[in-house]
Write a protein that holds these residues in place. Structure first.
Motif, PDB file in Angstrom:
ATOM      1  N   TYR A  82       0.830  -1.207   0.000  1.00  0.00           N
ATOM      2  CA  TYR A  82       0.000   0.000   0.000  1.00  0.00           C
ATOM      3  C   TYR A  82       0.863   1.254   0.000  1.00  0.00           C
ATOM      4  O   TYR A  82       2.044   1.221   0.317  1.00  0.00           O
ATOM      5  N   PHE A  83       0.224   2.351  -0.371  1.00  0.00           N
ATOM      6  CA  PHE A  83       0.785   3.678  -0.149  1.00  0.00           C
ATOM      7  C   PHE A  83      -0.366   4.649   0.053  1.00  0.00           C
ATOM      8  O   PHE A  83      -1.506   4.380  -0.323  1.00  0.00           O
ATOM      9  N   VAL A  84      -0.061   5.761   0.692  1.00  0.00           N
ATOM     10  CA  VAL A  84      -1.068   6.770   1.018  1.00  0.00           C
ATOM     11  C   VAL A  84      -0.578   8.117   0.525  1.00  0.00           C
ATOM     12  O   VAL A  84       0.571   8.501   0.772  1.00  0.00           O
ATOM     13  N   ASP A  85      -1.457   8.835  -0.188  1.00  0.00           N
ATOM     14  CA  ASP A  85      -1.142  10.221  -0.536  1.00  0.00           C
ATOM     15  C   ASP A  85      -2.137  11.140   0.155  1.00  0.00           C
ATOM     16  O   ASP A  85      -3.314  10.831   0.267  1.00  0.00           O
ATOM     17  N   GLU A  86      -1.611  12.262   0.646  1.00  0.00           N
ATOM     18  CA  GLU A  86      -2.423  13.276   1.315  1.00  0.00           C
ATOM     19  C   GLU A  86      -2.145  14.631   0.674  1.00  0.00           C
ATOM     20  O   GLU A  86      -0.993  14.957   0.393  1.00  0.00           O
TER      21      GLU A  86
END
Length: 152
Positions: A82-86
């Protein structure tokens, strides 16, 4: 107080985890799966290899051809999971987008989980109901179609 909205999508990619991860974890590839009407352009990625803390800058024209600056930060990365962008700067008052990948029998299951908030309190809620929600869904529908063309 305006609401936090959520979009949840799951898609099967008929490819290997290595190929899926290589494509989706490269910010330069986002333009390929973004609708042309958005005139989306990555202007700076601060590196080609995704890492926690990476800043990505864009220009985008989501409505009426008005060009907007958008900056996201990759806040979390677990290789091939997974990865998360904000959002750090841009059109939303809150943007948190999780990208999850899981090997399954016929390829890779990719899950997008997006939480977002529109500025301007109740006016933002009205704008979301009549415009933004449909536009976000349209963008993700386009992405799903392009990804289907690429990975079956």
């Amino acid at each position: 107080m305006s609401k936090i909205y959520k979009l949840h999508r799951v898609q099967l990619l008929h490819t290997s985890m290595d190929i899926a991860w290589r494509f989706f974890s490269n910010p330069g590839n986002l333009q390929q799966i973004t609708p042309p009407f958005m005139k989306f352009k990555v202007t700076d990625t601060y590196g080609d290899t995704m890492y926690a803390g990476q800043l990505i800058e864009y220009r985008v024209r989501p409505l009426l051809g008005i060009s907007l600056y958008w900056m996201t930060e990759i806040t979390h990365v677990k290789d091939k999971a997974y990865f998360v962008d904000e959002q750090r700067f841009g059109p939303y008052s809150f943007w948190h987008h999780q990208h999850h990948f899981r090997e399954v029998e016929n390829g890779v299951e990719m899950t997008d989980l997006l939480h977002y908030k529109i500025p301007y309190y109740f006016l933002g809620d009205v704008a979301n109901r009549f415009l933004v929600q449909k536009k976000v869904a349209q963008i993700f529908d386009y992405r799903a179609q392009k990804i289907k063309e690429m990975y079956g």
